[in-house]
Design an enzyme around this catalytic site. Sequence first.
Site, PDB file in Angstrom:
ATOM      1  CE1 TYR A  63     -23.118  -6.700 -28.315  1.00 29.89           C
ATOM      2  CE2 TYR A  63     -21.969  -6.008 -26.336  1.00 29.89           C
ATOM      3  CZ  TYR A  63     -22.861  -6.847 -26.981  1.00 29.89           C
ATOM      4  OH  TYR A  63     -23.497  -7.833 -26.268  1.00 29.89           O
ATOM      5  CG  LEU A 204     -32.876  -1.687 -17.319  1.00 25.51           C
ATOM      6  CD1 LEU A 204     -32.119  -0.370 -17.434  1.00 25.51           C
ATOM      7  CD2 LEU A 204     -33.753  -1.688 -16.068  1.00 25.51           C
ATOM      8  CB  ILE A 252     -24.571  -6.394 -17.914  1.00 28.87           C
ATOM      9  CG1 ILE A 252     -25.274  -7.513 -18.718  1.00 28.87           C
ATOM     10  CG2 ILE A 252     -23.446  -6.967 -17.072  1.00 28.87           C
ATOM     11  CD1 ILE A 252     -24.390  -8.112 -19.828  1.00 28.87           C
ATOM     12  CE  LYS A 254     -26.215   2.358 -24.431  1.00 30.35           C
ATOM     13  NZ  LYS A 254     -27.296   3.254 -24.922  1.00 30.35           N
ATOM     14  CB  VAL A 256     -25.302   6.827 -22.681  1.00 32.76           C
ATOM     15  CG1 VAL A 256     -24.488   8.073 -23.000  1.00 32.76           C
ATOM     16  CG2 VAL A 256     -24.740   5.633 -23.456  1.00 32.76           C
TER      17      VAL A 256
HETATM   18  P1  NDP Z   1     -30.956  -2.772 -21.421  1.00 35.42           P
HETATM   19  O1  NDP Z   1     -32.102  -3.591 -20.979  1.00 35.42           O
HETATM   20  O2  NDP Z   1     -29.773  -2.641 -20.552  1.00 35.42           O
HETATM   21  O3  NDP Z   1     -31.516  -1.352 -21.817  1.00 35.42           O
HETATM   22  C1  NDP Z   1     -30.698  -0.301 -22.261  1.00 35.42           C
HETATM   23  C2  NDP Z   1     -31.583   0.929 -22.439  1.00 35.42           C
HETATM   24  O4  NDP Z   1     -32.122   1.289 -21.156  1.00 35.42           O
HETATM   25  C3  NDP Z   1     -30.860   2.148 -22.948  1.00 35.42           C
HETATM   26  O5  NDP Z   1     -31.743   2.764 -23.854  1.00 35.42           O
HETATM   27  C4  NDP Z   1     -30.651   3.018 -21.717  1.00 35.42           C
HETATM   28  O6  NDP Z   1     -30.685   4.399 -22.023  1.00 35.42           O
HETATM   29  C5  NDP Z   1     -31.865   2.660 -20.910  1.00 35.42           C
HETATM   30  N1  NDP Z   1     -31.657   2.787 -19.460  1.00 35.42           N
HETATM   31  C6  NDP Z   1     -30.562   2.429 -18.748  1.00 35.42           C
HETATM   32  N2  NDP Z   1     -30.729   2.675 -17.437  1.00 35.42           N
HETATM   33  C7  NDP Z   1     -31.978   3.207 -17.306  1.00 35.42           C
HETATM   34  C8  NDP Z   1     -32.723   3.691 -16.212  1.00 35.42           C
HETATM   35  N3  NDP Z   1     -32.225   3.663 -14.975  1.00 35.42           N
HETATM   36  N4  NDP Z   1     -33.973   4.179 -16.453  1.00 35.42           N
HETATM   37  C9  NDP Z   1     -34.497   4.202 -17.701  1.00 35.42           C
HETATM   38  N5  NDP Z   1     -33.823   3.769 -18.778  1.00 35.42           N
HETATM   39  C10 NDP Z   1     -32.573   3.278 -18.592  1.00 35.42           C
HETATM   40  O7  NDP Z   1     -30.558  -3.373 -22.863  1.00 35.42           O
HETATM   41  P2  NDP Z   1     -29.243  -3.838 -23.588  1.00 35.42           P
HETATM   42  O8  NDP Z   1     -29.682  -4.498 -24.826  1.00 35.42           O
HETATM   43  O9  NDP Z   1     -28.245  -2.746 -23.722  1.00 35.42           O
HETATM   44  O10 NDP Z   1     -28.651  -4.974 -22.636  1.00 35.42           O
HETATM   45  C11 NDP Z   1     -27.669  -4.713 -21.665  1.00 35.42           C
HETATM   46  C12 NDP Z   1     -26.304  -5.229 -22.100  1.00 35.42           C
HETATM   47  O11 NDP Z   1     -26.319  -6.646 -22.225  1.00 35.42           O
HETATM   48  C13 NDP Z   1     -25.847  -4.767 -23.485  1.00 35.42           C
HETATM   49  O12 NDP Z   1     -25.455  -3.426 -23.496  1.00 35.42           O
HETATM   50  C14 NDP Z   1     -24.759  -5.772 -23.764  1.00 35.42           C
HETATM   51  O13 NDP Z   1     -23.574  -5.445 -23.072  1.00 35.42           O
HETATM   52  C15 NDP Z   1     -25.380  -7.049 -23.209  1.00 35.42           C
HETATM   53  N6  NDP Z   1     -26.114  -7.811 -24.251  1.00 35.42           N
HETATM   54  C16 NDP Z   1     -25.669  -9.092 -24.527  1.00 35.42           C
HETATM   55  C17 NDP Z   1     -26.281  -9.847 -25.502  1.00 35.42           C
HETATM   56  C18 NDP Z   1     -25.768 -11.216 -25.799  1.00 35.42           C
HETATM   57  O14 NDP Z   1     -26.176 -11.810 -26.811  1.00 35.42           O
HETATM   58  N7  NDP Z   1     -24.893 -11.760 -24.994  1.00 35.42           N
HETATM   59  C19 NDP Z   1     -27.446  -9.348 -26.269  1.00 35.42           C
HETATM   60  C20 NDP Z   1     -27.881  -8.028 -25.842  1.00 35.42           C
HETATM   61  C21 NDP Z   1     -27.233  -7.324 -24.870  1.00 35.42           C
HETATM   62  P3  NDP Z   1     -29.381   5.358 -22.119  1.00 35.42           P
HETATM   63  O15 NDP Z   1     -28.285   4.550 -22.735  1.00 35.42           O
HETATM   64  O16 NDP Z   1     -29.857   6.488 -22.938  1.00 35.42           O
HETATM   65  O17 NDP Z   1     -29.014   5.798 -20.724  1.00 35.42           O
END
Ligand code: NDP
Length: 296
Positions: A63, A204, A252, A254, A256
Amino acid sequence: MTHTRTQCVTLPATAHEAPIELPAIGQGTWYMGEGLAPHRDEVRALQQGLELGMTVIDTAEMYGDGGAEEVVGEALAGRRERAFLVSKVYPWNAGRQSAIDACERSLSRLGTDCLDLYLLHWPGNIPLEETLEAFERLREQGKIRRYGVSNFDVDELDALHALPGGGDCAVNQVLYHLGSRGIEHALRPLMQRLGMPLMAYCPLAQAGQLRNDLFDHPVVRELADGLGITPAQLLLAWVTRPVGGHRDVIAIPKAVQPTHVEENAAALTVRLDDEAVARLDDAFPAPARKVPLDIV
Ligand code: NDP
């Protein structure tokens, strides 16, 4: 829906570690450390989440090319012991010596001397025996407490489990959300038989059309409105719901934005009743046959 105490998942004991209870919702860090949001906002978001009980923090050397690990390191300065810290090694860095070197680089960016959990990010070409050997050496050296894998489907997990040390694999981290239920057919049941908890990434549905389809879906909206929660909270409560009376998923998300962090933490106490789960099952049925593992 009822609000209860924080939902927890137990990581079973390994040959060297006692079982540990973890909150069922933690924090992801993909896209952090890339300049998409101000650095200080990302640091603050992780600290806010930690304060609110989302103590599992998931990151990876991938990342932001190590940038996310630096954000996490800054967020945990002076409070490392309050987090359960997870990082991941690239498959091409998962060799007998290269995994040790990669882990040391991660530790240095994270400003810590030990990871709670170290994962192979996805299956690669280096023989798994080598990776397990390296993980075991890292454990002996006190640089990691547990190890696990990510993006492993049924056959890969079976193969891993048959290897020396494979039985100590603590988790498999895979994509899982209401709109992507393929793992429920065979992978999740296999993991349940192995007593291996699942870390749900993209809980999400990240961004884009699929996410809008979920957040704006009439059943999701109606249920969330009726329960006085947001669609995101409904999705998190759903993905961490117990199956067969057993709670074994750590999501988990993510986040901000401070309101997102707050909402996600509050979902730790949301419990969906059978009726809500059944309505979501009708609207988003699990596949009836094996489908390839969804991967980002
Ligand atoms: P998510 O499904 O967690 O979605 C993240 C997005 O959702 C961001 O744009 C965030 O916005 C938004 N969000 C967060 N909380 C809310 C809420 N309560 N309401 C509305 N929108 C919300 O996707 P990720 O891809 O980030 O997956 C989560 C984590 O999983 C990653 O960050 C990583 O650590 C892990 N991961 C692992 C992978 C693997 O291959 N092992 C692959 C992909 C992810 P904002 O940030 O603006 O708040």
